[in-house]
Motif scaffolding. Sequence first.
Motif, mmCIF file in Angstrom:
data_model
loop_
_atom_site.group_PDB
_atom_site.id
_atom_site.type_symbol
_atom_site.label_atom_id
_atom_site.label_comp_id
_atom_site.label_asym_id
_atom_site.label_seq_id
_atom_site.Cartn_x
_atom_site.Cartn_y
_atom_site.Cartn_z
ATOM 1 N N ARG A 85 0.825 -1.213 0.000
ATOM 2 C CA ARG A 85 0.000 0.000 0.000
ATOM 3 C C ARG A 85 0.859 1.263 0.000
ATOM 4 O O ARG A 85 0.544 2.242 -0.660
ATOM 5 N N GLN A 86 1.975 1.238 0.753
ATOM 6 C CA GLN A 86 2.867 2.399 0.809
ATOM 7 C C GLN A 86 3.525 2.639 -0.549
ATOM 8 O O GLN A 86 3.682 3.784 -0.967
ATOM 9 N N ARG A 87 3.885 1.565 -1.252
ATOM 10 C CA ARG A 87 4.489 1.728 -2.587
ATOM 11 C C ARG A 87 3.490 2.307 -3.562
ATOM 12 O O ARG A 87 3.825 3.137 -4.397
ATOM 13 N N TRP A 88 2.241 1.857 -3.485
ATOM 14 C CA TRP A 88 1.206 2.351 -4.400
ATOM 15 C C TRP A 88 0.897 3.823 -4.129
ATOM 16 O O TRP A 88 0.567 4.568 -5.030
ATOM 17 N N ALA A 89 0.970 4.217 -2.865
ATOM 18 C CA ALA A 89 0.638 5.594 -2.498
ATOM 19 C C ALA A 89 1.742 6.574 -2.915
ATOM 20 O O ALA A 89 1.488 7.760 -3.063
ATOM 21 N N ALA A 90 2.943 6.050 -3.094
ATOM 22 C CA ALA A 90 4.087 6.940 -3.421
ATOM 23 C C ALA A 90 4.033 7.429 -4.860
ATOM 24 O O ALA A 90 3.423 7.012 -5.716
#
Length: 90
Positions: A85-90
């Motif tokens: 999720r953190q990678r997608w949000a970046a």
Amino acid sequence: MTYEVIVEGYVLQVEVTYCEDIPPAGIANGSRELTFNVVAGTMYDADGVPMDVCQMELAVIAESDEFVPMIEKALWYEIDARKRRQRWAA
């Protein structure tokens, strides 16, 4: 970091106190290791009514040879999902 995991009918609040997640690189193997404390839990009776799990039972769950591998597996699933999720949000 605290995670909520579901194991054998228990909804557990689990605090990860140590997490090592080193991916494999070249010829070196990676490493995954974690330690945790079960801080709270809820279980549901046959009618779906929630009940708090007492501290003594939480301690037994946190030390049980039956539950520890299931908790670790659920934690890694949640940790990996949070990273995605953190990678997608970046």
